[in-house]
Design a protein around this motif. Structure first.
Motif, mmCIF file in Angstrom:
data_model
loop_
_atom_site.group_PDB
_atom_site.id
_atom_site.type_symbol
_atom_site.label_atom_id
_atom_site.label_comp_id
_atom_site.label_asym_id
_atom_site.label_seq_id
_atom_site.Cartn_x
_atom_site.Cartn_y
_atom_site.Cartn_z
ATOM 1 N N LEU A 11 -16.916 26.777 -4.340
ATOM 2 C CA LEU A 11 -15.740 26.830 -5.198
ATOM 3 C C LEU A 11 -15.378 25.577 -5.567
ATOM 4 N N LEU A 12 -15.282 25.129 -6.545
ATOM 5 C CA LEU A 12 -15.144 23.684 -7.054
ATOM 6 C C LEU A 12 -13.771 23.694 -7.861
ATOM 7 N N LEU A 13 -13.094 22.425 -7.749
ATOM 8 C CA LEU A 13 -12.134 22.182 -8.365
ATOM 9 C C LEU A 13 -12.537 20.909 -9.287
ATOM 10 N N SER A 14 -12.484 20.803 -10.622
ATOM 11 C CA SER A 14 -13.044 19.677 -11.156
ATOM 12 C C SER A 14 -12.008 18.399 -11.338
ATOM 13 N N PRO A 62 -15.662 16.221 -7.938
ATOM 14 C CA PRO A 62 -14.934 17.634 -7.706
ATOM 15 C C PRO A 62 -14.587 18.084 -6.182
ATOM 16 N N ALA A 63 -13.398 18.622 -6.001
ATOM 17 C CA ALA A 63 -13.096 19.041 -4.719
ATOM 18 C C ALA A 63 -13.607 20.347 -4.448
ATOM 19 N N VAL A 64 -13.392 20.542 -2.906
ATOM 20 C CA VAL A 64 -13.613 22.084 -2.533
ATOM 21 C C VAL A 64 -12.277 22.333 -1.614
ATOM 22 N N ALA A 65 -11.421 23.280 -1.967
ATOM 23 C CA ALA A 65 -10.278 23.609 -1.311
ATOM 24 C C ALA A 65 -10.696 24.686 -0.084
ATOM 25 N N GLY A 66 -9.590 25.337 0.558
ATOM 26 C CA GLY A 66 -9.792 26.109 1.693
ATOM 27 C C GLY A 66 -9.507 25.333 3.018
ATOM 28 N N GLN A 92 -10.776 24.414 11.059
ATOM 29 C CA GLN A 92 -9.673 23.909 10.067
ATOM 30 C C GLN A 92 -10.384 22.849 9.252
ATOM 31 N N CYS A 93 -10.279 22.701 8.000
ATOM 32 C CA CYS A 93 -10.661 21.834 7.039
ATOM 33 C C CYS A 93 -10.248 20.717 7.096
ATOM 34 N N TRP A 94 -10.747 19.564 6.761
ATOM 35 C CA TRP A 94 -10.152 18.158 6.411
ATOM 36 C C TRP A 94 -10.015 18.108 4.760
ATOM 37 N N PHE A 95 -9.657 16.984 4.197
ATOM 38 C CA PHE A 95 -9.451 17.070 2.784
ATOM 39 C C PHE A 95 -10.499 16.027 2.082
ATOM 40 N N THR A 96 -11.718 16.573 2.377
ATOM 41 C CA THR A 96 -12.955 15.885 1.669
ATOM 42 C C THR A 96 -13.869 17.035 1.261
ATOM 43 N N VAL A 97 -14.596 16.566 0.338
ATOM 44 C CA VAL A 97 -15.430 17.694 -0.351
ATOM 45 C C VAL A 97 -16.279 18.687 0.676
#
Length: 380
Positions: A11-14, A62-66, A92-97
């Motif tokens: 699921l991408l955010l452009s 583009p980024a991947v959230a979650g 848990q995530c970190w804020f890279t794609v």
């Protein structure tokens, strides 16, 4: 063990402010100290909507959230010894794609990939990481770092393992917002730390949910407004000083009430001074901000407010999170920490865009929204 594919559904955010879009991207390769996880379940959080709207915290597009994920370890990076291929882990995530959880395969640091028993489903496990760490790092964190005008700080209580278990026996604690995901973990951890009574606020419909987590007293905030909370507690529950309050909802009203109830002089924990300690999950509200200095101590006293840093993968919190990750593995096996209730959204990742806004419109209560990435219909 099936072979790991080279591409995956994600699921991408452009760009900031754009819709979440189902697309494809390469499956990442774990580096030293990392693992690749096949994501069986991912949970939605309010921060996902904020990240979508303004692009907060992302470092690449583009980024991947979650932020929350649970799945199966399918590949190890160099030097990994904490987990093995085939282990069921939450992370848990970190804020890279490569590390967002709204994709079928994601990277995690092995030190904070947390094994969980088969008595907990992947869907349930996905409800744990972000909000557990938000609660636990608020209570037990030893970090103290300023970011812009905010003071992120744990209050330094002893982790409730070994001699730390039950250490704060019979100290009262107030936890506004007990039916929230963070509130549920804040209640459970307060019980492990020995606090009593454990007082929380929620709607009447979520009273049993909070009691099952370990609250001893549940106050319906619709019947007893926050402006009357202090007098209600003193008259009906306890007159002891409150040395710790964890405000899991952190509204203007809840923060004002919590600050007024907090002890001016008596506190617990090794951080944030000698007075009472208020942990908040949002910035200080206007009602208390004017009473705080630049370090978020009261201008006329020793009590303080600390914004909990909710991600264990940040440099300031990694040492604390590593200890909490190992403690959590034991608590999950022993049944001392339980996941949130699950609301499973059909459609996999496709369901995120139409549901992520529910957090800011009152559309969720007493349950965590969860999707299964492998139930997503891949784009043509």
């Amino acid at each position: 063990m099936s072979a790991v594919p080279s591409t995956q559904t994600a699921l991408l955010l452009s760009a900031p402010g754009t819709p979440f879009t189902v697309s494809t991207r390469a499956v990442p390769v774990p580096g030293a100290g990392q693992v690749l996880i096949k994501v069986h379940a991912a949970a939605l959080n309010p921060i996902d909507a904020m990240m979508q709207k303004a692009g907060h915290l992302f470092t690449e597009w583009p980024a991947v959230a979650g932020n929350d994920g649970a799945g199966e370890v399918v590949a190890l990076g160099e030097g990994v010894h904490e987990v093995q291929v085939g282990d069921r882990v939450l992370f848990q995530c970190w804020f890279t794609v490569d590390r967002g959880t709204f994709q079928q395969y994601a990277i995690a640091d092995a030190a904070r990939a947390i094994k969980f028993p088969k008595t907990i489903t992947y869907d349930e496990a996905a409800t744990i990481p972000l909000c557990f760490f938000t609660a636990a790092l608020g209570y037990y964190g030893t970090y103290d770092v300023a970011v812009d005008t905010m003071q992120f700080r744990g209050i330094g209580l002893d982790i409730p393992v070994g001699e730390g278990a039950g250490k704060y026996k019979d100290e009262p604690i107030l936890i506004p917002g007990g039916a929230s995901s963070v509130g549920q973990f804040a209640i459970q951890l307060a019980k492990l730390s020995g606090f009593n009574p454990i007082i929380t606020t929620c709607s009447k419909s979520n009273e049993s949910y909070c009691l099952s987590a370990g609250a001893t007293h549940v106050i319906d905030y619709k019947t007893v407004p926050y402006t009357s909370l202090a007098s209600h507690i003193t008259s009906n529950i306890t007159s002891k000083p409150f040395k710790v309050i964890y405000d899991a909802v952190s509204t203007e009203d809840s923060q004002a009430a919590s600050w007024s109830i907090l002890s001016d002089t008596e506190g617990l924990g090794s951080k944030a001074g000698t007075g009472g300690k208020l942990v908040i999950t949002l910035p200080p509200a206007k009602s208390i901000a004017s009473e705080l200095d630049e370090k978020q101590f009261a201008k006329n006293g020793s009590k303080s407010a600390s914004w909990a840093y909710g991600n264990g993968n940040g440099q300031p919190t990694q040492a604390d999170a590593n200890k909490l990750a190992r403690a959590l593995e034991g608590w999950l096996i022993e049944g001392k920490i339980k996941p949130n209730k699950v609301e499973l959204l059909p459609g996999g990742l496709s369901a995120v865009d139409s549901n992520v806004g529910r957090f800011h419109s009152g559309g969720t209560s007493g349950a965590k929204l969860v999707v299964r990435p492998f139930e997503t219909i891949a784009p043509a």
